[in-house]
Each structure stands twice: as C-alpha cells, then as structure tokens.
Motif scaffolding. Structure first.
Motif, mmCIF file in Angstrom:
data_model
loop_
_atom_site.group_PDB
_atom_site.id
_atom_site.type_symbol
_atom_site.label_atom_id
_atom_site.label_comp_id
_atom_site.label_asym_id
_atom_site.label_seq_id
_atom_site.Cartn_x
_atom_site.Cartn_y
_atom_site.Cartn_z
ATOM 1 N N ASP A 46 0.857 -0.865 -0.435
ATOM 2 C CA ASP A 46 -0.391 0.107 -0.433
ATOM 3 C C ASP A 46 0.622 1.277 0.320
ATOM 4 O O ASP A 46 1.826 1.809 0.949
ATOM 5 N N VAL A 47 0.829 2.140 -1.005
ATOM 6 C CA VAL A 47 0.951 3.124 -1.547
ATOM 7 C C VAL A 47 1.914 3.666 0.023
ATOM 8 O O VAL A 47 2.618 5.091 0.701
ATOM 9 N N TRP A 48 0.306 3.975 0.981
ATOM 10 C CA TRP A 48 -0.038 5.122 2.042
ATOM 11 C C TRP A 48 1.482 4.476 3.393
ATOM 12 O O TRP A 48 1.293 5.742 4.012
ATOM 13 N N LEU A 49 1.728 3.351 2.992
ATOM 14 C CA LEU A 49 2.590 2.754 4.263
ATOM 15 C C LEU A 49 3.691 3.964 4.049
ATOM 16 O O LEU A 49 4.577 3.800 5.351
ATOM 17 N N MET A 50 4.188 4.626 3.000
ATOM 18 C CA MET A 50 5.072 5.508 3.308
ATOM 19 C C MET A 50 5.351 5.929 4.057
ATOM 20 O O MET A 50 6.089 7.447 4.891
ATOM 21 N N ASN A 51 3.950 6.972 4.340
ATOM 22 C CA ASN A 51 3.673 7.769 5.933
ATOM 23 C C ASN A 51 3.632 7.617 7.528
ATOM 24 O O ASN A 51 3.627 7.819 7.922
ATOM 25 N N LEU A 52 4.181 5.996 7.330
ATOM 26 C CA LEU A 52 3.283 5.401 8.339
ATOM 27 C C LEU A 52 4.464 6.072 9.856
ATOM 28 O O LEU A 52 4.245 6.353 10.266
ATOM 29 N N LYS A 53 5.621 6.643 9.722
ATOM 30 C CA LYS A 53 6.901 6.388 10.480
ATOM 31 C C LYS A 53 6.418 7.676 11.102
ATOM 32 O O LYS A 53 6.748 8.233 12.397
ATOM 33 N N VAL A 54 5.569 9.041 10.300
ATOM 34 C CA VAL A 54 5.459 9.863 10.655
ATOM 35 C C VAL A 54 4.041 10.384 11.199
ATOM 36 O O VAL A 54 3.512 11.645 11.272
ATOM 37 N N ASP A 55 2.987 9.513 10.685
ATOM 38 C CA ASP A 55 1.463 9.976 10.270
ATOM 39 C C ASP A 55 1.027 10.225 12.711
ATOM 40 O O ASP A 55 0.891 8.872 12.813
ATOM 41 N N PRO A 56 0.506 11.157 12.244
ATOM 42 C CA PRO A 56 -0.005 10.975 14.208
ATOM 43 C C PRO A 56 -0.967 10.010 14.393
ATOM 44 O O PRO A 56 -1.339 9.906 16.103
ATOM 45 N N VAL A 57 -1.980 9.680 13.716
ATOM 46 C CA VAL A 57 -2.774 8.773 13.980
ATOM 47 C C VAL A 57 -2.404 7.233 15.032
ATOM 48 O O VAL A 57 -2.482 6.898 15.658
ATOM 49 N N PHE A 58 -1.133 7.119 14.192
ATOM 50 C CA PHE A 58 -0.353 6.011 14.751
ATOM 51 C C PHE A 58 0.866 6.328 15.743
ATOM 52 O O PHE A 58 1.401 5.359 16.225
ATOM 53 N N ALA A 59 0.260 7.436 16.710
ATOM 54 C CA ALA A 59 1.482 7.478 17.378
ATOM 55 C C ALA A 59 1.186 6.562 18.773
ATOM 56 O O ALA A 59 2.410 6.547 19.748
ATOM 57 N N LYS A 60 0.137 6.099 19.307
ATOM 58 C CA LYS A 60 0.459 5.608 20.791
ATOM 59 C C LYS A 60 0.527 3.866 19.718
ATOM 60 O O LYS A 60 0.860 3.599 21.210
ATOM 61 N N LEU A 61 1.070 3.759 18.591
ATOM 62 C CA LEU A 61 1.862 2.026 18.245
ATOM 63 C C LEU A 61 2.473 2.677 18.112
ATOM 64 O O LEU A 61 3.715 1.227 18.114
ATOM 65 N N ARG A 62 3.593 3.413 18.111
ATOM 66 C CA ARG A 62 4.630 3.484 18.052
ATOM 67 C C ARG A 62 5.646 2.439 19.027
ATOM 68 O O ARG A 62 6.621 2.179 18.767
ATOM 69 N N THR A 63 5.637 2.894 20.348
ATOM 70 C CA THR A 63 6.229 2.245 20.983
ATOM 71 C C THR A 63 6.496 0.456 21.300
ATOM 72 O O THR A 63 7.157 0.177 22.165
ATOM 73 N N ASP A 64 5.027 0.416 20.708
ATOM 74 C CA ASP A 64 4.943 -1.144 20.185
ATOM 75 C C ASP A 64 6.149 -1.617 19.435
ATOM 76 O O ASP A 64 6.292 -1.820 18.624
ATOM 77 N N LYS A 65 6.690 -3.102 19.592
ATOM 78 C CA LYS A 65 7.494 -3.433 19.323
ATOM 79 C C LYS A 65 7.127 -4.611 17.836
ATOM 80 O O LYS A 65 8.059 -3.969 16.591
ATOM 81 N N ARG A 66 5.542 -4.552 17.333
ATOM 82 C CA ARG A 66 5.111 -4.708 16.048
ATOM 83 C C ARG A 66 5.496 -3.033 14.936
ATOM 84 O O ARG A 66 5.821 -3.419 14.010
#
Length: 78
Positions: A46-66
C-alpha cells in the motif's frame, strides 16, 4: 466498520486501503486490529505505508515492538 468491510467484500466491491482501515482502528484504540491491517497494507505494498513513520494517527502504536518491526521491514528505519 461493517460498512467498510461491505465495500471490500460486497457485490459492489470497491478498493479500501488497508492503511486507512488500520488508521481507523488506531483511532478506536484497537491495536491488534490496527496491526492486522498494517500487515495487510505491507503485504499489498500500500503506497500510504510510506507515511507510517510520521503519521500522527499511529502515535500510540510507536512504542509497540510490532510497529518498530514493521518500520524495519518497510525500509522506513535508518
């Protein structure tokens, strides 16, 4: 969420980005479902995955090992 699944699998199928579905689940604080859909986004490239590192919607997931593992596999970590 049922409406979203119906768009993907119903008679009038439409493409729904798995990244978008993951973002919705992240917003609902459902980490497991969010990671399930992020994995699907990775598998589908998925082309949108390129935003994963900076997308604020995923902020709560960033500490997860996955999350860190997915960043590495997607080539988004130095």
């Amino acid at each position: 969420m049922a409406d979203l699944h119906d768009l993907q699998e119903g008679p009038a199928q439409r493409y729904v980005s798995p990244y978008t579905v993951a973002a919705i689940y992240a917003g609902l604080n459902d980490k497991d479902q969010s990671f399930k859909w992020l994995e699907r986004a990775f598998e589908e490239r998925d082309v949108w995955l390129m935003n994963l590192k900076v997308d604020p919607v995923f902020a709560k997931l960033r500490t997860d090992k996955r999350f860190q593992d997915l960043l590495t596999r997607a080539g988004l970590r130095p």
